[in-house]
Write a protein that holds these residues in place. Structure first.
Motif, short mmCIF file in Angstrom:
data_model
loop_
_atom_site.label_atom_id
_atom_site.label_comp_id
_atom_site.label_asym_id
_atom_site.label_seq_id
_atom_site.Cartn_x
_atom_site.Cartn_y
_atom_site.Cartn_z
N GLU A 89 -20.26 -4.77 32.54
CA GLU A 89 -19.19 -5.75 32.37
C GLU A 89 -17.85 -5.16 32.79
O GLU A 89 -16.99 -5.86 33.36
CB GLU A 89 -19.14 -6.22 30.91
N LYS A 90 -17.66 -3.86 32.55
CA LYS A 90 -16.42 -3.19 32.93
C LYS A 90 -16.42 -2.81 34.41
O LYS A 90 -15.39 -2.91 35.09
CB LYS A 90 -16.22 -1.93 32.07
N ILE A 91 -17.58 -2.38 34.89
CA ILE A 91 -17.67 -1.96 36.29
C ILE A 91 -17.51 -3.13 37.24
O ILE A 91 -16.92 -3.00 38.31
CB ILE A 91 -19.02 -1.25 36.54
N ASN A 92 -18.01 -4.29 36.85
CA ASN A 92 -17.97 -5.47 37.72
C ASN A 92 -16.61 -6.17 37.66
O ASN A 92 -16.48 -7.35 37.38
CB ASN A 92 -19.09 -6.44 37.30
N THR A 93 -15.57 -5.38 37.91
CA THR A 93 -14.19 -5.87 37.90
C THR A 93 -13.47 -5.33 39.13
O THR A 93 -13.91 -4.34 39.74
CB THR A 93 -13.43 -5.41 36.64
N PRO A 94 -12.36 -5.95 39.54
CA PRO A 94 -11.65 -5.48 40.73
C PRO A 94 -11.29 -3.99 40.70
O PRO A 94 -11.36 -3.31 41.72
CB PRO A 94 -10.39 -6.35 40.75
N LEU A 95 -10.93 -3.48 39.51
CA LEU A 95 -10.55 -2.07 39.41
C LEU A 95 -11.67 -1.16 39.87
O LEU A 95 -11.45 -0.19 40.60
CB LEU A 95 -10.15 -1.72 37.97
N PHE A 96 -12.91 -1.46 39.44
CA PHE A 96 -14.02 -0.56 39.72
C PHE A 96 -14.72 -0.88 41.03
O PHE A 96 -15.60 -0.12 41.45
CB PHE A 96 -15.01 -0.58 38.55
N LEU A 97 -14.37 -1.99 41.67
CA LEU A 97 -14.93 -2.28 43.00
C LEU A 97 -14.09 -1.59 44.06
O LEU A 97 -13.80 -2.12 45.12
CB LEU A 97 -15.01 -3.78 43.23
N ALA A 98 -13.70 -0.39 43.74
CA ALA A 98 -13.00 0.50 44.66
C ALA A 98 -13.50 1.90 44.36
O ALA A 98 -14.03 2.17 43.29
CB ALA A 98 -11.49 0.42 44.43
N LYS A 99 -13.37 2.78 45.32
CA LYS A 99 -13.82 4.16 45.14
C LYS A 99 -12.94 4.85 44.10
O LYS A 99 -11.72 4.77 44.15
CB LYS A 99 -13.75 4.88 46.49
N LEU A 100 -13.58 5.54 43.15
CA LEU A 100 -12.84 6.28 42.13
C LEU A 100 -12.77 7.75 42.54
O LEU A 100 -13.80 8.41 42.69
CB LEU A 100 -13.52 6.16 40.77
N GLY A 101 -11.58 8.24 42.75
CA GLY A 101 -11.42 9.61 43.21
C GLY A 101 -12.07 9.79 44.57
O GLY A 101 -11.85 9.02 45.49
N THR A 102 -12.92 10.81 44.68
CA THR A 102 -13.61 11.07 45.95
C THR A 102 -14.75 10.08 46.20
O THR A 102 -15.17 9.89 47.34
CB THR A 102 -14.21 12.49 45.97
N GLY A 103 -15.27 9.49 45.14
CA GLY A 103 -16.41 8.59 45.28
C GLY A 103 -17.73 9.32 45.42
O GLY A 103 -18.80 8.70 45.51
N LYS A 104 -17.70 10.65 45.43
CA LYS A 104 -18.92 11.44 45.63
C LYS A 104 -19.65 11.75 44.33
O LYS A 104 -20.76 12.28 44.34
CB LYS A 104 -18.57 12.75 46.35
N GLN A 105 -19.01 11.44 43.19
CA GLN A 105 -19.65 11.70 41.91
C GLN A 105 -20.84 10.75 41.71
O GLN A 105 -20.79 9.58 42.07
CB GLN A 105 -18.64 11.55 40.76
N TYR A 106 -21.90 11.28 41.13
CA TYR A 106 -23.10 10.47 40.90
C TYR A 106 -22.96 9.66 39.62
O TYR A 106 -22.26 10.06 38.68
CB TYR A 106 -24.34 11.36 40.85
N MET A 107 -23.64 8.51 39.59
CA MET A 107 -23.61 7.61 38.44
C MET A 107 -25.04 7.30 37.98
O MET A 107 -25.61 6.27 38.32
CB MET A 107 -22.88 6.32 38.81
N PRO A 108 -25.65 8.22 37.23
CA PRO A 108 -26.99 7.95 36.71
C PRO A 108 -26.99 6.71 35.83
O PRO A 108 -26.14 6.58 34.95
CB PRO A 108 -27.31 9.22 35.91
N TRP A 109 -27.94 5.81 36.03
CA TRP A 109 -27.93 4.51 35.37
C TRP A 109 -29.34 4.17 34.91
O TRP A 109 -30.33 4.75 35.36
CB TRP A 109 -27.43 3.42 36.34
#
Length: 293
Positions: free
Chosen positions: A174-194
């Motif tokens: 719910e938090k990720i699916n927002t305009p803020l997170f639909l952009a690369k965070l920092g380098t964008g190379k960090q992994y997101m285990p889900w």
């Protein structure tokens, strides 16, 4: 038939897990600070109190209780709360089980992939790897240590080191699916285990039903995604615009303080051991997001 006592039963995973267990005809009791239903019983970590009726005929305890890691900035007091809400609650359960001579068939505890630290590396972390020396790792180390003391009561212990839990309502998605997170965070190379919440709840079911499913397991989907590939997949599934810019690390540090490390860092997690016992329903992120969104 097994009877399950759940802590943290009113949280995201706890609510969903209750439904799954009830659907499979398990009897479920809940520990809560404000009981309102017949299967809910009061406990208070501050008062070191649990209603003894909660332990009647239980065969398993599932320990999900703990203050939300990303709910607030990590002040000194918040850090204490993050640890104590997990550790002191487990200690209280242990003391009551010891005092009342409760013979459990299993103690099942949540933990986090934060055990391996808020770091970005090309390593794929297995359950046998050592913890990192940072705060998020310390939470998990102390959490697991509190759970493992149940072994001294001859109780089998299962610990699920959980990634980002994806669900239809609430939680991270719910938090990720927002305009803020639909952009690369920092380098964008960090992994997101889900992990899809259905798979996570199935793993908790497995820990009840399978006597061989004991010990520590990584609870995240087999497919690895960086922040960049995760947001691209999310944008594609939701048909939303993926912003063509990144949010600099210093901005996140400024806004979130030390908490920002969990957004800006992340490594791959191995599911090799877990997959020996369980076949994931949602192995691919696009399939999980299609189901949820």
């Amino acid at each position: 038939m097994s009877k399950i006592l759940i802590t943290g039963g009113t949280g995201l995973v706890g609510k969903h897990l209750q439904k799954v267990l009830n659907k499979n005809n398990y009897e479920v009791s809940i520990l809560t600070r404000t009981p309102k239903k017949s299967n809910e019983f009061r406990w208070s970590i501050k008062e070191k109190y649990i209603d003894k009726k909660a332990f009647k005929n239980i065969t398993h305890i599932i320990h999900l209780a703990g203050a939300g890691i990303a709910d607030k900035q990590w002040s000194k007091n918040r850090k204490l709360e993050l640890i104590n809400s997990r550790v002191q609650s487990a200690n209280l359960l242990f003391e009551y089980c010891k005092k009342l001579n409760i013979q459990l068939e299993g103690f099942i505890s949540a933990s986090g992939i934060g055990y391996y630290g808020a770091i970005t590396s090309q390593s794929t972390f297995k359950e046998t790897d050592p913890p990192e020396n940072d705060f998020i790792s310390k939470i998990c180390v102390e959490w697991e240590k509190a759970a493992l003391q149940f072994k001294s009561l001859k109780t089998p212990v299962t610990i699920l080191r959980t990634g980002i839990v994806l669900s239809k309502t609430g939680g991270a998605l719910e938090k990720i699916n927002t305009p803020l997170f639909l952009a690369k965070l920092g380098t964008g190379k960090q992994y997101m285990p889900w992990i899809h919440i259905d798979d996570l709840c199935s793993l908790y079911m497995k820990s009840i039903d399978n006597n061989s499913f004991r010990g520590i397991f990584n609870a995240s989907a087999p497919e690895h995604h960086t922040n960049t590939s995760f947001t691209k997949t999310l944008a594609k599934v939701t048909r939303k615009l993926l912003f063509p810019f990144s949010i600099p690390s210093f901005i996140l540090n400024l806004v979130l303080g030390e908490l920002s490390v969990i957004l800006l860092n992340g490594s791959k997690i191995s599911t090799e051991k877990t997959s020996q016992f369980y076949s994931f329903k949602f192995e691919k992120l696009n399939n999980a997001l299609d189901d949820l969104l």
